[in-house]
Scaffold this active site. Structure first.
Site, PDB file in Angstrom:
ATOM      1  N   LYS A 243     -33.134  13.532 -64.336  1.00 38.14           N
ATOM      2  CA  LYS A 243     -31.907  14.188 -64.773  1.00 38.14           C
ATOM      3  C   LYS A 243     -32.195  15.107 -65.960  1.00 38.14           C
ATOM      4  O   LYS A 243     -33.078  14.813 -66.769  1.00 38.14           O
ATOM      5  CB  LYS A 243     -30.870  13.148 -65.217  1.00 38.14           C
ATOM      6  CG  LYS A 243     -30.309  12.279 -64.129  1.00 38.14           C
ATOM      7  CD  LYS A 243     -29.313  11.290 -64.728  1.00 38.14           C
ATOM      8  CE  LYS A 243     -28.763  10.333 -63.682  1.00 38.14           C
ATOM      9  NZ  LYS A 243     -27.852  10.973 -62.729  1.00 38.14           N
ATOM     10  N   ARG A 317     -26.795   4.648 -53.747  1.00 40.88           N
ATOM     11  CA  ARG A 317     -26.499   4.385 -52.340  1.00 40.88           C
ATOM     12  C   ARG A 317     -27.602   3.578 -51.675  1.00 40.88           C
ATOM     13  O   ARG A 317     -27.359   2.849 -50.715  1.00 40.88           O
ATOM     14  CB  ARG A 317     -26.256   5.707 -51.607  1.00 40.88           C
ATOM     15  CG  ARG A 317     -27.437   6.658 -51.539  1.00 40.88           C
ATOM     16  CD  ARG A 317     -27.032   8.087 -51.221  1.00 40.88           C
ATOM     17  NE  ARG A 317     -26.346   8.706 -52.356  1.00 40.88           N
ATOM     18  CZ  ARG A 317     -25.846   9.926 -52.349  1.00 40.88           C
ATOM     19  NH1 ARG A 317     -25.974  10.680 -51.269  1.00 40.88           N
ATOM     20  NH2 ARG A 317     -25.227  10.413 -53.408  1.00 40.88           N
TER      21      ARG A 317
END
Length: 467
Positions: A243, A317
């Site tokens: 990130k 996920r």
């Protein structure tokens, strides 16, 4: 802040300060004073009149949200004074909103302040000349719910250096002991043995071992069986798909889904609901290192499906995929499966930072979830699946890809990814909650403080109560 429900006439209860929620200035006793200082009957408008011992707060409607916001604003003003007791007359006000607004609105997280504010023993007395059994039940229930929300906030707000998977497991065990429910914790050996390679890979580069936490509340004569699955990323650096620096700040909040599951289970037990509830939490830390999983890796999940990794920052996920499979393999005759996750920034872009995105295959169930959310005081809306977005997560080399080949509809494609790990018999029993927006907001809003809000707790408890 202590909130009491008093069976006595408002005028007979001694107090340092009186609180009045005003939606019509014309009928107000101190109308002239309030008009002179520019007071208006608008949300979060507060006037403290210390010389006569009164706090007036504006309120535009009489619904739950407006009353909760109003009492929270009044309590914040009260907390800034040296007064010890305040009182408010119940009349036709929403008791649930008063109790929850006061307790949620007075929340502070100052654990890491070197100079903490001296805690004052302040109390709010909610007065009514006659209390019914229903009022007493609402009061007790609202206190339990508020405590669960604030506990969830504490967990989410705790920095990653002090809250990693092992600590999340300890926190769950402590809660389970207090609530007298079951708690089983599995480590990485269990994940390997049971082919939970998606979850295992996400935490591979961390020095902290990943933990699969299973909480169980099993009352006698349960009417329904519900499974709650929470994303517990105690920190998310993005992995090798690192990130940007600004986006790493607040990533302690990526455990909000798992934290909500802990909060919900603590309240379910105390509310004595006749619903069997299981909480499954994937507690993982997504870090970088020589052993990190990589873009281009192909992972095999617990149900045998293969996943092409194209972005290691789409890690939540992967954790949920194995946790959902575990839940369906280990728990029989499930009536509902809800998963909670700060899953996508796309959901925040789509519906704003105050609203939960609800997804699934059953239209009626999704509407019920949204309806109960709104009734509880949480904002939620549905996001629709469709066949064309489903095609965007196909992989050329594996069964499925962990990100879509389009930048659009990211919240929905993440939900569609998870749908691949819901077994056919459970397709219409499953709802995905993307809580990325409201779970952690860096400014106060309504009765929510800066930081964690405890998103999903009140909405889920409201749904469970209807069962």
């Amino acid at each position: 802040m202590k909130v009491n429900l008093i069976e006595n006439d408002f005028k007979n209860v001694e107090s340092d300060i009186e609180i009045f929620i005003v939606d019509d200035l014309e009928n107000c006793e101190d109308k002239d004073i309030l008009e002179n200082i520019g007071f208006e009957e608008k949300d979060e408008t507060v006037a403290l009149l210390p010389e006569i011992g009164r706090i007036y707060v504006g309120c535009e409607n009489q619904d739950y949200e407006s009353i909760a916001i109003a009492i929270a604003a009044a309590i914040k003003k009260f907390n800034d004074t040296k007064f010890e007791t305040a009182k408010i007359e119940l009349n036709d006000l929403d008791l649930k909103a008063l109790v929850e607004g006061a307790l949620l609105g007075s929340y502070e997280f100052d654990e890491y302040k070197s100079k903490k504010k001296k805690k004052k023993k302040q109390e709010l007395n909610i007065c009514n000349s006659k209390l019914t059994s229903e009022m007493k039940e609402i009061y007790e229930e609202s206190k339990i719910i508020s405590k669960a929300v604030n506990k969830t906030r504490d967990i989410v707000n705790t920095p990653p250096a002090d809250f990693y998977p092992k600590i999340m497991a300890k926190t769950a065990k402590k809660m389970a002991k207090e609530a007298q429910i079951e708690c089983v914790v599995h480590g990485e050996e269990y994940l390997k043995k049971n082919s939970m390679n998606a979850m295992l890979s996400v935490g591979r580069a961390s020095t902290h071992e990943s933990k699969l936490i299973h909480l169980s509340y099993k009352p006698e004569n349960a009417k329904k069986k519900v499974v709650l699955v929470g994303k517990g990323l105690t920190y998310d650096s993005g992995g090798l798909s690192l990130k940007p620096a600004d986006y790493m700040v607040t990533m302690k909040s990526d455990k909000s889904g798992g934290s909500a599951v802990i909060g919900i289970l603590s309240a379910v037990a105390k509310l004595n609901l006749l619903v069997e509830v299981h909480g499954i939490i994937g507690a993982v830390e997504n870090m970088i290192g020589g052993d990190a999983y990589k873009p281009d890796d192909v992972l095999k999940a617990k149900n045998g499906k293969t996943i092409e990794v194209r972005n290691t920052d789409a890690e939540g996920r992967l954790v949920l995929a194995d946790c959902l499979c575990y839940a369906q393999d280990e728990i029989e005759d499930i009536d509902y499966i809800f998963d909670f996750a700060t899953l996508t920034g796309a959901c925040v872009v789509g519906v704003g930072e105050y609203t939960i995105g609800i997804m699934g295959n059953d239209t009626v169930l999704k509407r019920e979830v949204v309806s109960n959310s709104l009734q509880s005081g949480e904002y939620a809306t549905t996001l629709p699946f469709n066949r064309f977005l489903r095609k965007t997560i196909k992989s050329e080399i594996a069964d499925i890809c962990n990100i879509a080949n389009t930048r659009y509809g990211g919240a929905i494609t993440a939900g569609l990814f998870l749908d691949n790990f819901i077994y056919e018999e459970n397709k219409d029993k499953w709802v995905h909650w993307d809580i990325a927006g409201p779970a952690f907001v860096e400014k106060a809003w309504g009765y929510n403080p800066h930081g964690a809000s405890g998103a999903g707790v009140r909405a889920t408890l409201q749904f469970l109560k209807t069962l």
